[in-house]
Design a protein around this motif. Structure first.
Motif, PDB file in Angstrom:
ATOM      1  N   ILE A   6      -3.366 -44.556  29.724  1.00 10.99           N
ATOM      2  CA  ILE A   6      -3.758 -44.635  28.313  1.00 10.99           C
ATOM      3  C   ILE A   6      -3.197 -45.906  27.691  1.00 10.99           C
ATOM      4  CG2 ILE A   6      -3.436 -43.591  26.034  1.00 10.99           C
ATOM      5  CD1 ILE A   6      -3.450 -40.861  27.405  1.00 10.99           C
ATOM      6  N   LEU A   7      -1.932 -46.217  27.996  1.00  9.94           N
ATOM      7  CA  LEU A   7      -1.319 -47.428  27.458  1.00  9.94           C
ATOM      8  C   LEU A   7      -1.973 -48.688  28.013  1.00  9.94           C
ATOM      9  CD1 LEU A   7       2.516 -46.665  27.359  1.00  9.94           C
ATOM     10  CD2 LEU A   7       1.030 -47.199  25.423  1.00  9.94           C
ATOM     11  N   GLN A   8      -2.302 -48.670  29.297  1.00  8.87           N
ATOM     12  CA  GLN A   8      -2.849 -49.854  29.937  1.00  8.87           C
ATOM     13  C   GLN A   8      -4.289 -50.143  29.524  1.00  8.87           C
ATOM     14  OE1 GLN A   8      -2.299 -49.059  34.091  1.00  8.87           O
ATOM     15  NE2 GLN A   8      -0.064 -49.214  33.995  1.00  8.87           N
ATOM     16  N   SER A   9      -4.959 -49.150  28.934  1.00  9.51           N
ATOM     17  CA  SER A   9      -6.370 -49.330  28.608  1.00  9.51           C
ATOM     18  C   SER A   9      -6.597 -50.084  27.300  1.00  9.51           C
ATOM     19  CB  SER A   9      -7.069 -47.970  28.532  1.00  9.51           C
ATOM     20  OG  SER A   9      -6.518 -47.181  27.487  1.00  9.51           O
ATOM     21  N   GLY A  10      -5.540 -50.461  26.623  1.00 12.00           N
ATOM     22  CA  GLY A  10      -5.682 -51.195  25.365  1.00 12.00           C
ATOM     23  C   GLY A  10      -4.335 -51.496  24.751  1.00 12.00           C
TER      24      GLY A  10
END
Length: 293
Positions: A6-10
């Motif tokens: 979730i963090l890496q997606s934006g």
């Protein structure tokens, strides 16, 4: 999608849901990480609006000003009680009496005759409703059993009902439902095994209740069981787990069932992994344990 994904997606500070308490990607990732660690429930970005709608009311109730503050609270030792509250708010407890009735018909016609014969001969019978919500599933099991053997309480025949949420377990133990909830209960059963309260609700009788033991249990934790179960109901709960967790849970259920034991799962669920090889499909989301492979 994991909390890290979730963090890496934006951008971590990107606002996913606007409102009185903006929910950022970082907030969602932290909440998702805690829920996954505590209960095996996998949340992703598609659940951002659900998380916001359920928890924003809670922030208002306890007087916090942001999801940042809430994450700090539930992530701390001092916030352990509130972390359990968060789990209660984020778990779904939709159920109804005799939901997916084909399972109860299969139980009545194919499974219970043999189990009741064993019990009447002095044998032990155990059924587990492993995600019982507010009790409508285990009460439906008990009503099915009582319709066949009204004197079953005289035998060693018990139903265990568990759920992760202590509040929902308290409701299940109380066994009080509104008229809409019992619409799917046969009129004869309703007359025999329920009574109306002064508030025009419906109370499950003590004769039904005595067959069931309600306990709080996290399916991700150790299971404190000494013996096996003849039947396990696990319906509409593993859909909230990721694939790896689902595969593990099927194996754990297989280990608790003897050859010939039965497992009922939800209409949207499928067996997977090693556990899939331990069962034969005998009906719609209905399985029989075939023993070690």
């Amino acid at each position: 999608m994991s909390a890290a994904a979730i963090l890496q997606s934006g951008r971590p500070d990107e606002c996913l849901v606007q409102g009185d308490y903006p929910l950022t990607r970082r907030d969602l990732a932290e909440i998702a990480g805690m829920i996954y660690s505590d209960a095996g429930i996998a949340l992703n970005e598609t659940k951002a609006s659900l998380v916001y709608s359920r928890l924003s009311k809670r922030l208002r109730q306890i007087g916090l000003n942001s999801f940042r503050d809430y994450c700090a609270l539930v992530g701390s030792a001092a916030g352990a009680d509130e972390r359990r509250e968060m789990l209660s708010f984020l778990t779904t407890n939709f159920t109804r009496f005799f939901r997916e009735n084909h399972h109860f018909e299969h139980l009545r016609t194919e499974v219970l005759p043999g189990l009741l014969s064993r019990a009447q001969a002095g044998g032990r019978v155990r059924i587990w409703s492993s995600a019982c919500s507010d009790g409508q599933e285990p009460y439906s099991i008990a009503l099915t059993v009582l319709s066949m053997a009204p004197n079953v309480a005289n035998y060693d025949f018990k139903i265990l009902a568990t759920d992760i949420d202590p509040k929902i377990i308290a409701l299940a133990k109380a066994g009080v439902y509104d008229a809409q909830a019992i619409e799917t209960v046969d009129a004869g059963m309703r007359k025999k095994w329920f009574s109306q309260t002064p508030e025009n609700r419906w109370q499950v009788s003590d004769q039904v209740k005595q067959l069931i033991t309600f306990k709080e249990l996290n399916l991700m934790a150790q299971w404190p069981f000494r013996g096996q179960f003849d039947v396990i109901f696990c319906r509409n709960v593993v859909i909230y787990f990721d694939e790896a967790t689902q595969a593990k849970i099927w194996v754990r259920y297989a280990d608790l069932l003897p050859p010939g034991g039965h497992l009922y799962i939800g209409h949207s669920e499928r067996l997977s992994g090693e556990g899939k090889n331990r069962f034969d499909n005998t009906g719609i989301t209905t399985y029989r344990h075939k023993g070690r492979v």
